[in-house]
Design a protein around this motif. Structure first.
Motif: not given
Length: 362
Positions: A281, A286-289, A327-329
């Motif tokens: 990731l 990667i920013e969006h899970l 850390d993520y959306r």
């Protein structure tokens, strides 16, 4: 191969929801394992629908598809069984009601056929013809349902993994969890890659704890579960760790938001997001899970999973933790196949001048 491929046929749709997790989960695990051995699918019957008859389809792509299809099929059947009110769609409702009646009739016809003596060839042929006629009508109903609002949720359109990849924006990753009895898998799909990771933890709580709790997860049972976790860690199973982590949050009990809960949360995040996944990731920015849970993981508050500390040293309270949502959306989907249905329904609502928007908070 033939029997695995047939799970998509309307003829096979008899009480699948009770066995869907095992059926699709085991098939996905089989495909993931074979992908690691460098084996590629070549039998058109096995890949049939999932890979659209492309012999070059990779095992992981088909594994992703079958895992997602299993979830969509289970949801589809639950909708059919629960008599969901679809409002202003009388045609769709009538078709769905007819399909339910046919499903029950087919089940009874199969029972009568099995009860026939071995020499009743004529009666057996008549039973086969009767069942074939009802199945033919179900195929017609499925075709007609696709044109209705109800059909968006009961006959979802499936996509190949490669098609999903092409539609993903940069910075998004789809996490497809496949939970099976003895171990589980995580299939990660991004715009540029598809990869699988082991989750070497049993799905359920050990039977001796289940037997002692008698299905009642009271304070005593939870204390026993916490004691086992202190000495055995993940051996209490995915469901056990999920229950331990959720219990204080559900009870809104500050006493439960302790160092034990932090340890459980950290262990759960390590199991569900192995270091290799986090590295992937990070490398792909990667920013969006988009999380597609399975089994007990539907109860996991992924956004609230601790993934590290805010400072140096070991976190001893939730206040010292850094959470996944920092850390993520994070988005959740019951299955990717249902996304098209959800978007289509939302688009129709927006185009309807009589519909009003609603913001609901819970």
């Amino acid at each position: 191969g033939r029997s695995r491929a047939s799970v998509f046929d309307v003829d096979s749709r008899i009480a699948l929801s009770s066995k869907a997790a095992q059926l699709y989960g085991r098939l996905s695990r089989f495909l993931v394992n074979n992908s690691r051995e460098g084996w590629e699918l070549k039998e058109p019957e096995l890949i049939l629908w999932a890979a659209a008859h492309e012999p070059s389809a990779r095992c992981l792509e088909v594994a992703f598809h079958y895992a997602d299809a299993g979830k969509a099929r289970t949801l589809m059947e639950l909708v059919q069984q629960r008599q969901v009110d679809f409002g202003q769609d009388p045609k769709g409702k009538a078709l769905l009601d007819e399909d339910r009646q046919l499903l029950a009739q087919i089940g009874k016809a199969h029972e009568r056929k099995l009860a026939l003596p071995s020499d009743a060839e004529v009666s057996r042929k008549e039973a086969d013809d009767q069942i074939a006629g009802m199945q033919q009508r179900r195929r017609q109903i499925e075709f007609e349902l696709k044109k209705t609002y109800v059909g968006k949720f009961t006959v979802p359109e499936y996509q190949k993994a490669s098609e999903i990849q092409a539609s993903l924006p940069d910075g998004m990753a789809v996490l497809q969890y496949v939970v099976t009895e003895d171990d589980s898998r995580l299939i990660v799909l991004t715009k540029g890659s598809i990869s699988a990771y082991d989750i070497p933890v049993k799905a359920e709580v050990p039977w001796e704890i289940l037997n002692a709790s008698k299905g009642q997860w009271d304070e005593s049972a939870m204390a026993s579960l916490a004691g086992r976790f202190a000495t055995e860690g993940p051996k209490i199973g995915l469901e056990g760790m999920v229950r331990l982590y959720r219990a204080p949050l559900e009870a809104a009990d500050p006493r439960g938001l302790s160092e034990t809960m932090v340890r459980v949360g950290m262990e759960l995040s390590n199991v569900l997001l192995p270091e290799a996944v986090r590295k992937l990731l990070k490398e792909q920015k990667i920013e969006h899970l988009v999380i597609l849970p399975d089994g007990s993981l539907h109860l996991v508050p992924f956004a609230a999973l601790p993934v590290g500390t805010k400072g140096s040293g070991e976190a001893k309270s939730l206040g010292e933790c850094r959470f996944l949502v920092e850390d993520y959306r994070i988005s959740y989907l019951p299955s990717w196949a249902m996304l098209g249905s959800i978007r289509s329904a939302a688009s129709e609502r927006k185009s309807d001048s009589k519909q009003k928007e609603l913001l609901a908070l819970a």
